[in-house]
Design a protein around this motif. Structure first.
Motif, short mmCIF file in Angstrom:
data_model
loop_
_atom_site.label_atom_id
_atom_site.label_comp_id
_atom_site.label_asym_id
_atom_site.label_seq_id
_atom_site.Cartn_x
_atom_site.Cartn_y
_atom_site.Cartn_z
N VAL A 111 20.14 102.63 186.93
CA VAL A 111 19.83 101.39 187.40
C VAL A 111 21.17 100.51 187.92
CG1 VAL A 111 18.93 99.10 187.27
CG2 VAL A 111 17.64 101.16 186.26
N PRO A 112 22.02 100.48 187.15
CA PRO A 112 23.45 99.79 187.49
C PRO A 112 24.30 100.52 188.64
CG PRO A 112 23.25 99.93 184.94
CD PRO A 112 22.31 100.89 185.45
N ALA A 113 24.01 101.86 188.63
CA ALA A 113 24.47 102.70 189.82
C ALA A 113 23.86 102.30 191.18
CB ALA A 113 24.36 104.19 189.46
N ASN A 114 22.48 102.14 190.88
CA ASN A 114 22.01 101.87 192.12
C ASN A 114 22.27 100.44 192.72
OD1 ASN A 114 19.65 101.82 194.00
ND2 ASN A 114 18.45 100.88 192.83
N ALA A 115 22.38 99.60 191.83
CA ALA A 115 22.76 98.22 192.32
C ALA A 115 24.26 98.07 192.68
CB ALA A 115 22.56 97.22 190.90
N ALA A 116 25.17 98.87 192.18
CA ALA A 116 26.56 98.87 192.49
C ALA A 116 26.54 99.42 194.01
CB ALA A 116 27.39 99.65 191.64
N GLY A 117 25.63 100.34 194.31
CA GLY A 117 25.88 100.97 195.58
C GLY A 117 25.58 100.03 196.63
N TYR A 122 27.38 96.49 201.03
CA TYR A 122 27.25 95.11 201.68
C TYR A 122 28.31 94.02 201.25
CZ TYR A 122 22.76 96.67 203.26
OH TYR A 122 21.65 97.45 203.64
N GLY A 123 29.02 94.29 200.38
CA GLY A 123 30.10 93.32 199.63
C GLY A 123 31.45 93.70 200.03
N SER A 124 31.75 95.09 200.59
CA SER A 124 33.07 95.47 200.69
C SER A 124 33.60 95.94 202.10
CB SER A 124 33.15 96.82 199.99
OG SER A 124 32.50 97.88 200.35
#
Length: 246
Positions: A111-117, A122-124
Motif C-alpha cells: 500500500v505505501p509503495a502504491n501511494a509513493a508511486g 505528480y509531485g516530482s
C-alpha cells in the motif's frame, strides 16, 4: 503500451478462461477477471492523454482503482494452483513463499509503495517528462496497474498468501493509503500541474474517484471479514442432536 495491451490483455483473458475450463470455477470470478482486463485496457488508452489531466486521471483511476479489485476478486492465483499440473502448482506455491513476493504482498509494503508511486509521478515533475516520452509513459501505466493490484490483493487477501496480516492491519493500511491519495488530490487542486488542460477537474476526479474506490474496497474487506466470522461461529455451534443429548 497500447499496442502491447492489445496483445497482452486478450491473452490474459484467454489463459484465464482456459484455466477455468480445466477445473470447476465460478462464473462470477471469470466475469470479474474479464471486466478487470477491459477496465485496464480502457485505462491504458485514457492515461496516454497526458496533456489533459481530466482524461489522464480517468485512465489512471481505471488502471489503479477499478481494474485491480476486479482482478483480485477473480482469484487468479487460486485458479492457477487448481488448474496447473501438480508439479507446476507446487513450484508456484514455493515461489509465493519467497521473500520478494512475501514483501510485495504485505499490505505494510504494497500500500505505501502504491501511494509513493503516485506522489513520485505528480509531485516530482515526472508527469511532465512522460508527456514527451511514450516509453516512460508505458512504464508508468504498467506500474499503476501492478502496484494497484498488489496493494488491493494485500488488503483483500483473496488468494492464498504466506504470513497474511490480520484484518485490522489490512484495514489500517487501506485507510493510510486512502489518506495519502486524498492529500495528493488536494495538493494537485491547490497547485495545478503546469502545462495541462483541465487540471482542477482532474484533481477533483482523483479525489472523488479515489474516495469511491476506497469505499468499495473497504466494503468488500468488511464483507469478507463478516462472512468468515459467521462461518467460524456456525462451525463452532453445537448441532441439534448434540444439544439434545446433553
Amino acid at each position: 503500451m497500447t499496442g502491447l495491451a492489445v496483445l497482452a490483455l486478450p491473452a490474459a483473458g484467454a489463459l484465464y478462461v482456459a484455466a477455468g475450463w480445466r477445473t470447476p470455477w465460478p462464473l462470477r470470478r471469470t466475469a470479474s477477471w474479464l471486466a478487470g482486463l477491459a477496465a485496464a485496457g480502457i485505462g491504458v488508452v485514457l492515461s496516454a492523454a497526458h496533456g489533459d489531466l481530466r482524461t489522464h486521471m480517468a485512465g489512471h483511476l481505471l488502471l489503479g482503482m477499478v481494474a485491480p479489485p476486479l482482478l483480485v476478486l477473480a482469484a487468479p492465483v487460486t485458479l492457477a494452483l487448481r488448474a496447473l499440473p501438480v508439479g507446476a502448482a507446487r513450484r508456484l506455491a514455493r515461489l509465493l513463499r519467497t521473500p520478494p513476493l512475501r514483501w510485495a504482498t504485505d499490505p505494510l509494503v504494497a500500500v505505501p509503495a502504491n501511494a509513493a508511486g503516485l506522489w513520485l509521478l505528480y509531485g516530482s515533475g515526472l508527469h511532465a517528462a512522460v508527456v514527451h516520452r511514450p516509453a516512460l509513459g508505458a512504464l508508468v501505466a504498467l506500474h499503476v496497474l501492478v502496484s494497484g493490484y498488489l496493494a488491493t490483493a494485500a488488503v483483500l487477501a483473496v488468494d492464498p498468501a504466506p504470513h497474511r496480516r490480520g484484518v485490522g492491519v489490512r484495514a489500517a493500511a487501506l485507510a493510510a493509503g486512502a489518506a495519502a491519495h486524498d492529500v495528493l488530490a488536494k495538493w494537485l487542486y491547490a497547485a495545478p500541474l503546469p502545462g495541462v488542460a483541465h487540471a482542477a477537474e482532474g484533481a477533483r476526479l482523483m479525489w472523488d474517484g479515489g474516495t469511491v474506490g476506497t469505499l468499495v474496497v473497504a466494503a468488500v474487506l468488511w464483507r469478507r471479514w463478516y462472512t468468515s466470522r459467521a462461518a467460524v461461529r456456525a462451525g463452532g455451534a453445537p448441532t441439534a442432536p448434540a444439544v439434545r443429548a446433553a
